[in-house]
Design an enzyme around this catalytic site. Structure first.
Site, PDB file in Angstrom:
ATOM      1  N   GLN A 126       6.230  14.371  22.458  1.00 57.81           N
ATOM      2  CA  GLN A 126       6.231  15.800  22.154  1.00 57.81           C
ATOM      3  C   GLN A 126       5.235  16.565  23.020  1.00 57.81           C
ATOM      4  O   GLN A 126       4.038  16.290  22.962  1.00 57.81           O
ATOM      5  CB  GLN A 126       5.855  15.977  20.674  1.00 57.81           C
ATOM      6  CG  GLN A 126       5.789  17.419  20.203  1.00 57.81           C
ATOM      7  CD  GLN A 126       5.237  17.533  18.788  1.00 57.81           C
ATOM      8  OE1 GLN A 126       4.335  16.790  18.399  1.00 57.81           O
ATOM      9  NE2 GLN A 126       5.765  18.454  18.005  1.00 57.81           N
ATOM     10  N   SER A 129       1.047  20.834  22.056  1.00 60.07           N
ATOM     11  CA  SER A 129      -0.345  21.279  22.176  1.00 60.07           C
ATOM     12  C   SER A 129      -0.819  21.271  23.626  1.00 60.07           C
ATOM     13  O   SER A 129      -0.407  20.420  24.430  1.00 60.07           O
ATOM     14  CB  SER A 129      -1.264  20.358  21.368  1.00 60.07           C
ATOM     15  OG  SER A 129      -1.022  20.514  20.006  1.00 60.07           O
ATOM     16  N   GLU A 245       8.621  18.332  10.924  1.00 54.87           N
ATOM     17  CA  GLU A 245       7.393  17.552  11.059  1.00 54.87           C
ATOM     18  C   GLU A 245       6.611  17.578   9.746  1.00 54.87           C
ATOM     19  O   GLU A 245       6.126  16.561   9.283  1.00 54.87           O
ATOM     20  CB  GLU A 245       6.538  18.105  12.204  1.00 54.87           C
ATOM     21  CG  GLU A 245       5.303  17.265  12.483  1.00 54.87           C
ATOM     22  CD  GLU A 245       4.443  17.810  13.626  1.00 54.87           C
ATOM     23  OE1 GLU A 245       4.698  18.932  14.092  1.00 54.87           O
ATOM     24  OE2 GLU A 245       3.512  17.099  14.032  1.00 54.87           O
ATOM     25  N   ASN A 387      -4.715  22.139   7.826  1.00 52.34           N
ATOM     26  CA  ASN A 387      -4.608  22.506   6.413  1.00 52.34           C
ATOM     27  C   ASN A 387      -5.038  23.959   6.179  1.00 52.34           C
ATOM     28  O   ASN A 387      -4.549  24.602   5.248  1.00 52.34           O
ATOM     29  CB  ASN A 387      -5.407  21.522   5.561  1.00 52.34           C
ATOM     30  CG  ASN A 387      -4.698  20.170   5.464  1.00 52.34           C
ATOM     31  OD1 ASN A 387      -3.732  19.919   6.199  1.00 52.34           O
ATOM     32  ND2 ASN A 387      -5.155  19.309   4.568  1.00 52.34           N
TER      33      ASN A 387
END
Lengths: 401, 308
Positions: A126, A129, A245, A387
């Site tokens: 992937q 980022s 995801e 989070n």
């Protein structure tokens, strides 16, 4: 309200268990039980066993090789796999790029890529980022400039998991810089990792492992045919993938397995001593975590039930991500506590080598990777949307703040 | 009540701070970590030149007579630098047992080397199923023609591989968890019947599991009185606990600083991430935990000093 599975569901569960008894390769099972690190080939072989049975991609549409299962069946399947301590399914092909291709890709792309993803013949990674784009992914800087029938790609992706194994990478890259919003002008592009100009630099993490990488692109030429969907719409496609995801990140069944295993391991009394499980302080910590996990399990089931009756997984998937990762990290801590002084040795060669017998090990066989596992697991509250980002989503989308 | 340092303590703190800041950079540390020894003998000898290895020993024993406060100052700075040299194992743990209860001969044999840094020591205070209960000693020492014969398994002994002397608690009487009947023995590295499984630890130190298979030691190897070893062990481990707490507080202080610093430079959504309240509050929590832990550390050091 009814908690029971139907007779058909129970029969299905038995079918899954029988498959696991017969087709979960014994050597991989052994490695998992002894916390031995898996290699590329182990993951592929396990996923191909699922593929042989037709169960590689329960979430895919049937026409592309999905199973056509109900939400309950999917739940039973993933729970049984976790309870049998099977390897994690590498998500990049089956859970991430696969759905993007069958949802937004061209007919040619579907035919070219989906069968190899389904059969785990091609390993994907992937490219999201970047060093300057993490939580704020839309600020990514990788360029894909059009040159005839090719894009010329320049830039750097980072934290690229298992890129060292990958045959292909899916990328978010900027095809237009002249945009009103930074979410615009991003395209979703597929690139062969063997292309000239791609270099993979390992990042060794604090647990001593080579799991993530920095991937550099220098004038990498990718055919325009490898653009998925429309140019400049990559952000929309990429978001779909992030939902996929997040759904798996809660890892409820895996946490359940790990807690039950810890209960089993600490119930054994050493020679001339007491079992750790008989220690009231430890017991209480274990019980508190079991309760937290039970609550999470039923939150997960409520989401599942809503999806099964036609609802869509909404912002509550953020609850699953937050609580799921908090539980995972708390379990990691409890394993370290249970290992006691044997959480201290750093002996990766012991969990990297399948044929080391227990006599050669330091401390109990399961203790060797407790601290590395804890250290590695610090990432789970950060990846897939931190989070804090998840809390922002709940506060905006649910509480209307 | 007084939380201030005296002049000597301030000087000690300053010299430590300067050393860690200027001479203990992370890249050099990392290179030493990768070497065969796992730390730098030259750096450790500089600790000795500064007098740091002499701090806890009495002047009679060739030391400076420092107490828990001095130990705390040392270890906090060692924490700040993530020091990998075996100060804790050698000076605090093995050195602690020897200076508290060693005979004149034992001190003469081991302390000069420990203090000048030419040798190091280790204290084998754990067993595989001990779970931090110091009294749980299954290792046995039996009389054998006026000598002692040791058999058992010691777990995760810090610095065991490189130590010239390893202090080994063994049971000379009583049942497996009795407080009485534990005796300490000073074991020379290389004694017949001792086998080591050494490994690095997750925090970059060295440790080993120690298998003792009928190891012969002379009666002169016993530290303190027969059967009264636990009290010695407990004193050494009290000091070691304080030392590890101080080290942890040093690490926490650096973590707070570095995190805040990074949050000012790392930008997302067009702002330094330190501008986000969710992260500000988390960093405030870190800061408060650090201060609270520091308070407990000072309390522990002062109580230990008052009791000593």
């Amino acid at each position: 309200m009814d908690l029971n599975f139907s007779e058909a569901d129970s029969a299905f569960r038995e079918e899954v268990r029988e498959f696991l008894r017969n087709d979960y390769p014994a050597d991989i099972r052994e490695k998992m039980e002894r916390s031995v690190r898996l290699g590329r080939e182990d993951f592929v072989r396990w996923q191909q066993a699922l593929f042989q049975r037709g169960w590689a991609a329960p979430n895919w549409p049937v026409e592309h090789g999905g199973t056509g299962w109900s939400a309950t069946q999917k739940y039973i399947f993933s729970t049984e796999l976790a309870l049998a301590n099977t390897p994690a399914i590498i998500p990049f092909g089956l859970s991430m790029v696969g759905p993007v291709i069958y949802t937004y890709g061209s007919e040619a792309q579907k035919q070219r890529f989906l069968p190899d993803i389904l059969a785990s013949r091609v390993w994907w990674c992937q490219g999201y980022s970047e060093p300057g784009a993490g939580s704020d992914l839309a600020s990514l800087k990788m360029r894909a400039d059009r040159d005839g029938d090719h894009y010329v790609i320049n830039g750097t992706k980072t934290w690229t998991t298992l890129a060292q194994f990958a045959d292909w990478i899916f990328l978010l890259a900027r095809t237009t810089t002249d945009v009103a919003r930074k979410q615009e002008g991003i395209s979703f592009i597929l690139a062969d990792m063997r292309s000239a100009g791609i270099s993979v630099r390992p990042i060794i993490t604090i647990d001593g492992e080579h799991e993530v990488n920095e991937v550099h692109f220098e004038n990498v030429r990718v055919p325009v045919d490898n653009l998925v969907g429309e140019e400049g719409k990559g952000w929309t496609y990429g978001k779909l993938l992030l939902q996929h995801e997040r759904a798996g990140i809660a890892a409820v069944a895996r946490s359940k397995f790990r807690l039950e295993r810890l209960r089993r391991l600490t119930a054994e009394a050493p020679e001339g001593g007491e079992a750790l499980l008989d220690d009231p302080v430890f017991r209480r910590k274990l019980a508190a975590l079991e309760i937290e996990l039970l609550a999470l399990e039923y939150t997960d089931l409520r989401t599942l039930a809503a999806v099964a009756t036609g609802g869509a997984p909404g912002p509550e998937s953020s609850i699953l991500k937050i609580k799921g990762t908090e539980v995972q990290q708390a379990i990691d801590e409890l394993y370290m506590e249970a290992a006691g002084c044997y959480a201290l040795p750093f002996t990766p060669e012991l969990y990297a080598t399948p044929d080391i017998d227990d006599v050669q090990r330091i401390g109990p066989p399961w203790a060797a990777d407790t601290t590395p596992h804890y250290l590695n697991g610090r990432k789970v509250s950060i990846y897939g949307g931190t989070n804090e980002i998840q809390k922002n989503i709940i506060s905006k989308a649910v509480l209307g703040l | 009540m007084d939380f201030s340092l005296n002049d000597e303590q301030s000087l000690l703190k300053d010299s430590l701070e300067r050393f860690i800041r200027s001479d203990y950079d992370f890249d050099t540390r990392r290179a030493h970590l990768r070497s065969e020894l796992g730390y730098s003998q030259a750096t450790y000898e500089r600790f000795a030149e500064f007098g740091w290895t002499a701090v806890p020993f009495t002047e009679e024993d060739g030391g400076f007579g420092g107490g828990p406060v001095e130990l705390m100052l040392l270890m906090e700075q060692f924490g700040r630098g993530l020091v990998i040299e075996p100060y804790l194992a050698s000076i605090v743990m093995a050195g602690g047992a020897l200076r508290h209860s060693g005979s004149a001969e034992q001190k003469a044999q081991w302390l000069p080397g420990l203090i000048d840094g030419s040798i190091t020591g280790a204290l084998a205070c754990q067993e595989p199923h001990g779970r931090f209960n110091l009294a749980r000693v299954a290792t046995r020492a039996q009389r054998h023609d006026g000598d002692w014969q040791l058999s058992g398994h010691k777990a995760v002994v810090l610095n065991a591989r490189d130590a010239s002397v390893i202090i080994v608690p063994a049971r000379t009487a009583g049942e497996i968890t009795d407080r009485d009947g534990i005796s300490l023995f000073a074991l020379k590295q290389g004694t017949k019947g001792v086998s080591l499984r050494s490994y690095p630890t997750v925090d970059g130190l060295q440790a080993a599991d120690l298998m003792l298979d009928g190891v012969h030691v002379g009666a002169d190897a016993m530290i303190g009185k027969e059967g009264h070893g636990l009290a010695i062990l407990e004193r050494a481990i009290d000091d070691a606990t304080l030392a590890v707490c101080a080290e942890a507080v040093g690490i926490m202080a650096v973590l707070v600083d570095k995190t805040v610093e990074y949050s000012k430079s790392r930008k997302q959504f067009g702002l330094p991430i330190g501008a986000f309240q969710a992260l500000q509050h988390r960093m405030v929590e870190m800061f408060m935990e650090h201060e609270q832990t520091r308070s407990l550390l000072y309390m522990a050091a002062m109580k230990l000093a008052a009791g000593a």
